[in-house]
Design a protein around this motif. Structure first.
Motif, PDB file in Angstrom:
ATOM      1  N   THR A  76       0.827  -1.193   0.000  1.00  0.00           N
ATOM      2  CA  THR A  76       0.000   0.000   0.000  1.00  0.00           C
ATOM      3  C   THR A  76       0.866   1.249   0.000  1.00  0.00           C
ATOM      4  O   THR A  76       2.043   1.192   0.354  1.00  0.00           O
ATOM      5  N   THR A  77       0.290   2.373  -0.429  1.00  0.00           N
ATOM      6  CA  THR A  77       1.040   3.635  -0.449  1.00  0.00           C
ATOM      7  C   THR A  77       0.130   4.780  -0.051  1.00  0.00           C
ATOM      8  O   THR A  77      -1.082   4.741  -0.290  1.00  0.00           O
ATOM      9  N   THR A 100      -0.236   4.285   6.993  1.00  0.00           N
ATOM     10  CA  THR A 100       0.115   3.143   6.148  1.00  0.00           C
ATOM     11  C   THR A 100       0.007   1.832   6.920  1.00  0.00           C
ATOM     12  O   THR A 100      -0.426   0.808   6.369  1.00  0.00           O
ATOM     13  N   ASN A 166       5.731  10.535   1.867  1.00  0.00           N
ATOM     14  CA  ASN A 166       5.061   9.336   1.352  1.00  0.00           C
ATOM     15  C   ASN A 166       5.556   8.133   2.133  1.00  0.00           C
ATOM     16  O   ASN A 166       6.761   7.971   2.331  1.00  0.00           O
ATOM     17  N   SER A 168       5.089   3.925   2.004  1.00  0.00           N
ATOM     18  CA  SER A 168       4.505   2.733   1.400  1.00  0.00           C
ATOM     19  C   SER A 168       4.791   1.601   2.361  1.00  0.00           C
ATOM     20  O   SER A 168       5.718   1.679   3.159  1.00  0.00           O
TER      21      SER A 168
ATOM     22  N   THR B  77      11.850   2.836  -2.665  1.00  0.00           N
ATOM     23  CA  THR B  77      10.969   3.984  -2.853  1.00  0.00           C
ATOM     24  C   THR B  77      11.748   5.136  -3.465  1.00  0.00           C
ATOM     25  O   THR B  77      12.949   5.270  -3.233  1.00  0.00           O
ATOM     26  N   SER B 115       3.808   0.925  -6.642  1.00  0.00           N
ATOM     27  CA  SER B 115       2.761   1.822  -6.166  1.00  0.00           C
ATOM     28  C   SER B 115       2.998   3.176  -6.815  1.00  0.00           C
ATOM     29  O   SER B 115       4.113   3.477  -7.244  1.00  0.00           O
ATOM     30  N   GLY B 117       2.119   7.249  -6.011  1.00  0.00           N
ATOM     31  CA  GLY B 117       1.535   8.295  -5.166  1.00  0.00           C
ATOM     32  C   GLY B 117       1.666   9.637  -5.875  1.00  0.00           C
ATOM     33  O   GLY B 117       2.777  10.108  -6.105  1.00  0.00           O
ATOM     34  N   THR B 149      -1.291  -0.291  -6.607  1.00  0.00           N
ATOM     35  CA  THR B 149      -1.905   0.510  -5.552  1.00  0.00           C
ATOM     36  C   THR B 149      -1.465   1.954  -5.735  1.00  0.00           C
ATOM     37  O   THR B 149      -0.405   2.217  -6.309  1.00  0.00           O
ATOM     38  N   SER B 168       6.943   3.389  -5.289  1.00  0.00           N
ATOM     39  CA  SER B 168       7.645   2.396  -4.487  1.00  0.00           C
ATOM     40  C   SER B 168       7.496   1.083  -5.235  1.00  0.00           C
ATOM     41  O   SER B 168       6.568   0.915  -6.028  1.00  0.00           O
TER      42      SER B 168
END
Lengths: 359, 359
Positions: A76-77, A100, A166, A168, B77, B115, B117, B149, B168
Motif C-alpha cells: 500500500t502507499t 500506512t 510518502n 509505502s 521507494t 505503487s 503516489g 496501488t 515504491s
C-alpha cells in the motif's frame, strides 16, 4: 434457486455499475480531486484505473494483494500533506506511519516494512525535520514495523509546504482471511471502533480557522492490534476500512457501491464527541465526513455483530465501538441515514473538499 | 594468514568509518540536502539512519532486502520532482516507473509491483496528468511490472510545482545473488553500461537555461533486462547501482566508502557524448556528476571484466558499455581519477547542488 437468482442480480448490478465509463469533466485539477469524495473517485477511475488496469488495482482496496513466492503480501502507499505539520495529538510523522500501518491492517495483513519518501521545501527547519522523524521512529516501534528504505528530495522555496511524506508499506496477509468491501451482503452489520471525526476537527482547529478552544486531540493510532483481535474473535469479518479522508460517510459509500447494496445507518448510534459535533456545526460539515486516523469501519455477518463489538471493546482503541447500521438490499449503491429527527436521508459522497489537507 | 589480516584491516576500517557520528550543521534544509551528494549523505546518516536504525536500512542500498514467508524480496521507494515535467526522451511519468524499476533491478531483483503516489498542485491541467499517466502505463508494460496501488493528494496552488510522483516497488530477489557495494575488493573492475550524463543535460537544456541547441535526449529506460543478462553471464557480480542523482561520481564514492577501498578510474575510458561534454562545460560541471536514468555501474571480479563487458554490449542498452576503472586498496574511501592530461585527482562527493530537480 431463489438464492442463485438474487446472487445473479447482484452480479449484474455490479457489472452494470462497472461499465459506466467515468470521465473527468474539469480541465484542471481542483482541491476536490484530492478530497476522497466524488471527484477523487472519478479521477481514480477515469485516469489511473483506465491506464494501469489490472486485477489487483481494480479491487480498489486500501492495500493491494500480491502473490509472491507462494506467499500472500499486502502492499500500500499513501502521501501525507497535512497542514499544519504539528497538531494536538500528533504530527505528520506519526500520521504517515500510522496511516500506512492502518491501510495494511484493514487489508487483513500484519504490517512489517515501511518506506519513507521525504519531499522537503528549501528552508525547512532541520529541528522540525528531526521532531517529525523521531515521531515516525516511535510510531514504527509501537506498530512493530521497520522503516527499511527511504528517499529525500528537496525543492525550491515556494514549491512545497514545509514537508510532505510518502510512506509505502508491505505486510503479510493472514491465511484464511479474504477481506473486501465487495463481499458485504444484506443482513450484515456495520460497526465503527470509536468516536468519529477527532482527527479532522483537531487539524482544523490547529489552523486557527475557528475561534474556539477545545481539548479534542487527533485519534492518530495504529489499529493493527485492534484488527488482529477482531479477526481472531470473528474470522468471518467481511470487510474493514480505516475512515480517513472523507470520513465514515466515504467508506459507507464505497461499501454500498462495491457490493451494490444499501447501507442503512442510525445517526443516533454513531459515536461523536460533543466538541467534534460542535466544531463540525461551526464548519458546516457533517461529522460523518470528517477524517479519523485511528478508527475502523467493520462489516460483519449480522449474527456476529455482538461478538465483534465485544472484541473491539476489549481493546483500548475500541472501547467506544458501536453498531451503527445494517446492510440492506435496496436501494443498491446508496447509503441511507435514519436521522435523530426520525427522517431518512441519502448520505452521498463528498462533492468539493470542505477539509483540504487533513492528512 | 596474510589474507585474514588484510580482511581484518578492511573490517576495522569499515567499523571506524561507521563510528564517525555525522551531524547536520545547517539549521535549515538547503537544495544541497537533496543533491545526492555530501549534504544528502550527512542528512541520511544523521537524521534518518539515526532514528530508524535497523539492519536492513543500514545497508544503504538502493533496495531493501526483506525476508517474507521464506522468500526474499526487494523493496524500494523514490520520489520524483523533475522540472520541467516533460523533456526530450521522456517525462516525469516514465522516469518515475523506470527509476523504481531500476532500483529494484540493481538490487538483483526482478521488478514486479509498483505503487504510485501523486501529489498534484491545484490547477494542474488534467490533459498533462493524462499524458503522464499514459507514459507510466507504457513504461510499466515495457518493464513487465504492474501498478497495483496508488494515492492522490491535491495541494493548493503555490504549494507544489505541477505534479510530484512517488513510486515504491516490490521485486523478487534472484536466488544465489547477494549484491552490495560493501563487497567490492581490490582487483575488481568497474564498468558503466553506456554514455553518462544524457538525462541531466537533457533536463537542464529543456529548462532553457543554456542557449544551445542539442539533439541529446534522456536515457530514461528500464535496466532490468540488461541486469538479468549481466547476472546470467557473470553470477559473481559484486555490486550494481544505477547512476542517477549525483551521477557516476556519487556511485563511485559510495563504493569507495562502503567497502573502504580506493576506486581508480580512467577519464579517457568514460563514455560521454560530445554534446553532453559541451553542455557540461558550459554548466561548469564534470559529466561524472550528471544524472543518468538508464545506466548502471557494475563492480565485477577483475578476471570477469571482459565477460561482463561482452554481456552488456550484447544488450541494446549496453552497446557502449566500457571498463572505466579498477578497485585498489589505497587510499581507502577515496575515488581517484587519472585525467586525460596524465594527472590524478580526487573525485569527491558533490558539495552543493549544481543540478537541482533533475529527477
Amino acid at each position: 434457486m431463489a438464492e442463485l437468482d438474487a446472487e445473479q442480480q447482484v452480479l449484474d448490478r455490479i457489472e452494470k455499475a462497472r461499465r459506466r465509463k467515468p470521465k473527468v469533466k474539469e480541465e484542471r485539477i481542483t482541491l476536490a480531486h484530492g478530497s476522497g469524495g466524488k471527484a477523487t473517485q472519478t479521477l481514480v477511475e477515469a485516469v489511473f484505473l483506465e491506464a494501469f488496469r489490472n486485477e489487483v488495482l481494480e479491487q480498489l482496496e486500501d492495500g493491494a494483494e500480491l502473490a509472491v513466492d507462494g506467499g500472500r503480501l499486502a502492499f500500500t502507499t499513501d502521501s501525507f500533506v497535512v497542514s499544519p505539520l504539528f497538531f494536538p495529538g500528533g504530527n505528520i510523522g506519526d500520521l504517515a506511519v500510522n496511516g500506512t500501518v492502518n491501510d495494511l491492517a484493514v487489508s487483513g495483513a500484519t504490517p512489517r516494512y515501511l518506506s519513507a519518501g521525504f519531499l522537503i521545501e528549501e528552508g525547512f527547519p532541520v529541528a522540525d525535520l528531526l521532531r517529525i522523524v523521531e515521531s515516525m521512529a516511535t510510531a514504527a516501534r509501537v506498530a512493530g514495523v521497520e522503516v527499511v528504505t527511504g528517499d529525500t528530495k528537496v525543492v525550491e522555496k515556494g514549491k512545497a509546504d514545509g514537508c510532505y511524506i510518502n510512506t509505502s508499506g508491505v505486510g503479510v496477509l493472514r491465511t484464511g482471511h479474504r477481506l473486501g468491501v465487495r463481499t458485504a451482503r444484506p443482513g450484515d452489520a456495520v460497526l465503527v471502533s470509536g468516536p468519529i471525526g477527532d482527527h479532522g476537527v483537531t487539524v482544523m482547529l490547529a489552523r486557527g480557522e475557528l475561534d474556539i478552544d477545545s481539548d479534542v486531540v487527533s485519534d492518530t493510532a495504529p489499529v493493527h492490534g485492534l484488527v488482529a483481535d477482531l479477526l481472531t474473535a470473528v474470522p468471518e469479518v467481511r470487510a474493514l476500512r480505516d475512515a480517513t479522508r472523507g470520513g465514515v460517510a466515504t467508506i459507507l459509500n464505497e461499501i454500498a457501491q462495491a457490493a451494490q447494496v444499501a447501507v442503512v445507518v442510525d445517526e443516533a448510534a454513531i459515536p461523536v464527541r460533543t466538541e467534534v459535533r460542535g466544531a463540525s456545526e461551526l464548519l458546516g460539515i457533517d461529522p460523518l465526513y470528517v477524517a479519523c486516523e485511528g478508527r475502523i469501519v467493520a462489516v460483519v455477518p449480522g449474527g456476529q455483530a455482538e461478538t465483534a463489538l465485544e472484541a473491539m471493546r476489549a481493546h483500548p482503541l475500541g472501547e467506544q465501538a458501536a453498531l451503527i447500521g445494517r446492510i440492506g438490499d435496496d436501494p443498491p449503491g446508496l447509503v441511507l441515514l435514519n436521522t435523530t429527527f426520525g427522517g431518512t436521508r441519502i448520505v452521498d459522497l463528498l462533492v468539493g473538499d470542505p477539509l483540504p489537507r487533513i492528512c
